[in-house]
Design a protein around this motif. Structure first.
Motif, short mmCIF file in Angstrom:
data_model
loop_
_atom_site.label_atom_id
_atom_site.label_comp_id
_atom_site.label_asym_id
_atom_site.label_seq_id
_atom_site.Cartn_x
_atom_site.Cartn_y
_atom_site.Cartn_z
N LEU A 119 0.82 -1.21 0.00
CA LEU A 119 0.00 0.00 0.00
C LEU A 119 0.85 1.26 0.00
N GLY A 120 2.17 1.08 0.09
CA GLY A 120 3.07 2.22 0.03
C GLY A 120 3.79 2.50 1.34
N ALA A 121 4.81 3.34 1.28
CA ALA A 121 5.65 3.63 2.43
C ALA A 121 4.87 4.27 3.57
N GLU A 122 4.01 5.23 3.25
CA GLU A 122 3.27 5.94 4.30
C GLU A 122 2.38 5.00 5.09
N GLU A 123 1.66 4.13 4.40
CA GLU A 123 0.76 3.20 5.07
C GLU A 123 1.53 2.20 5.93
N PHE A 124 2.64 1.69 5.39
CA PHE A 124 3.44 0.70 6.13
C PHE A 124 4.08 1.33 7.36
N ASN A 125 4.62 2.53 7.22
CA ASN A 125 5.25 3.22 8.35
C ASN A 125 4.22 3.57 9.42
N HIS A 126 3.02 3.92 8.98
CA HIS A 126 1.94 4.23 9.92
C HIS A 126 1.58 2.98 10.73
N TYR A 127 1.53 1.85 10.05
CA TYR A 127 1.22 0.59 10.74
C TYR A 127 2.30 0.25 11.77
N ALA A 128 3.58 0.41 11.38
CA ALA A 128 4.69 0.12 12.30
C ALA A 128 4.64 1.04 13.51
N HIS A 129 4.29 2.32 13.28
CA HIS A 129 4.17 3.27 14.39
C HIS A 129 3.00 2.91 15.29
N TRP A 130 1.90 2.50 14.70
CA TRP A 130 0.70 2.12 15.48
C TRP A 130 1.00 0.96 16.43
N LEU A 131 1.80 -0.01 15.98
CA LEU A 131 2.13 -1.15 16.82
C LEU A 131 2.79 -0.70 18.13
N ARG A 132 3.58 0.34 18.06
CA ARG A 132 4.32 0.81 19.23
C ARG A 132 3.52 1.79 20.09
N THR A 133 2.39 2.21 19.60
CA THR A 133 1.60 3.21 20.34
C THR A 133 0.22 2.68 20.75
N ILE A 134 0.00 1.39 20.61
CA ILE A 134 -1.29 0.81 21.01
C ILE A 134 -1.54 1.11 22.49
N GLY A 135 -2.72 1.62 22.78
CA GLY A 135 -3.09 1.88 24.18
C GLY A 135 -2.73 3.25 24.70
N GLU A 136 -1.94 4.02 23.95
CA GLU A 136 -1.60 5.37 24.41
C GLU A 136 -2.82 6.30 24.30
N PRO A 137 -2.98 7.23 25.21
CA PRO A 137 -2.09 7.56 26.33
C PRO A 137 -2.43 6.84 27.62
N ALA A 138 -3.33 5.87 27.57
CA ALA A 138 -3.71 5.15 28.79
C ALA A 138 -2.51 4.38 29.37
N VAL A 139 -1.66 3.86 28.50
CA VAL A 139 -0.47 3.13 28.95
C VAL A 139 0.74 3.74 28.26
N PRO A 140 1.93 3.59 28.83
CA PRO A 140 3.14 4.16 28.23
C PRO A 140 3.45 3.59 26.85
N HIS A 141 4.28 4.31 26.13
CA HIS A 141 4.70 3.92 24.80
C HIS A 141 5.25 2.50 24.79
N ARG A 142 4.78 1.69 23.83
CA ARG A 142 5.26 0.34 23.55
C ARG A 142 4.87 -0.69 24.62
N THR B 107 13.40 4.52 8.32
CA THR B 107 12.00 4.18 8.59
C THR B 107 11.81 2.67 8.43
N PRO B 108 10.74 2.11 8.99
CA PRO B 108 10.48 0.68 8.82
C PRO B 108 10.42 0.25 7.36
N TYR B 109 9.81 1.09 6.52
CA TYR B 109 9.72 0.79 5.09
C TYR B 109 11.10 0.73 4.47
#
Length: 229
Positions: free
Chosen positions: A42-65, A148-150
């Motif tokens: 789907l392209g670099a932007e979509e893939f990088n967004h997905y990789a970033h999302w994995l590390r920010t799941i639950g924020e700000p309720a829980v700390p990063h990663r 970047t992850p991509y």
């Protein structure tokens, strides 16, 4: 309860149940991981967004990663228990039959499955270590931590590094064979196999393994051949 759990695990049925449950966790991870990898199309932007999302799941309720780390711990425990159960069951099987039968020849299919699970599991373990060093800790990745992850993924399977692609594909094919046999064994262990469902369950195990294998192989092959850059 503290005494009953180890007693159950020491039994053959308990070890097989642990293998089935931890195998289910690992298969679920492989399916979701494969789907995430396919976002590279789907392209670099979509893939990088997905990789970033994995590390920010639950924020700000829980700390990063936090959530990702907990998932990694769960996967690590599942891998250890899965391998330990497999080794324990293999040793118990050898101890129960110290002398090979002479009157009955072992089937080629059974021998193939055993060797695939045994030696394929060792190769997969080495691959997982390399994969972590490559795309989690960035130790062996050409781009390192600053990219970047991509960019890291594309650099990893650059045409000049075709040998990495070959290594990856071989490892993934072994994962597929491992999954096929493992899922089928889990169906048996969990008591789902019946004469009427035998063909359906075999096809389901093979189908899941084939789809996951194809999904993982598609990414490195597409990068190496220049379809993704």
């Amino acid at each position: 309860m503290a005494i009953a759990i180890p007693a159950i695990y020491r039994s053959t049925v308990g070890k097989k149940a642990v293998m089935a449950v931890t195998g289910g966790v690992l298969v679920t991870f492989l399916i979701t991981h494969m789907l995430g990898n396919l976002k590279i199309f789907l392209g670099a932007e979509e893939f990088n967004h997905y990789a970033h999302w994995l590390r920010t799941i639950g924020e700000p309720a829980v700390p990063h990663r936090t959530v990702l780390t907990l998932l990694e711990v769960l996967l690590g425990v599942s891998v250890v228990l899965h391998m330990w159960s497999a080794v324990s069951l293999a040793r118990r099987a050898r101890a129960a039959r110290p002398v090979k039968y002479h009157g009955k020849k072992k089937s080629h299919a059974h021998g193939y499955a055993v060797h695939t699970m045994r030696y394929g599991g060792v190769i997969i373990a080495f691959y997982v270590i390399w994969h972590l060093l490559d795309l989690t800790f960035f130790v062996v990745n050409p781009k390192g931590a600053d990219a970047t992850p991509y960019e890291r993924l594309v650099a990893d399977f650059d045409p000049s590094r075709w040998y990495i692609t070959v290594w990856y594909v071989v490892a993934v094919l072994l994962v597929g064979l491992h999954m096929n046999h493992g899922i089928w064994s889990a169906f048996q262990t969990l008591g789902l196999r019946t004469a009427g469902r035998d063909k359906v369950l075999r096809a389901l195990a093979g189908g899941i393994a084939a789809v996951v294998t194809a999904g993982f192989v598609a990414v490195p092959v597409s990068i190496t051949f220049g379809w993704v850059s």
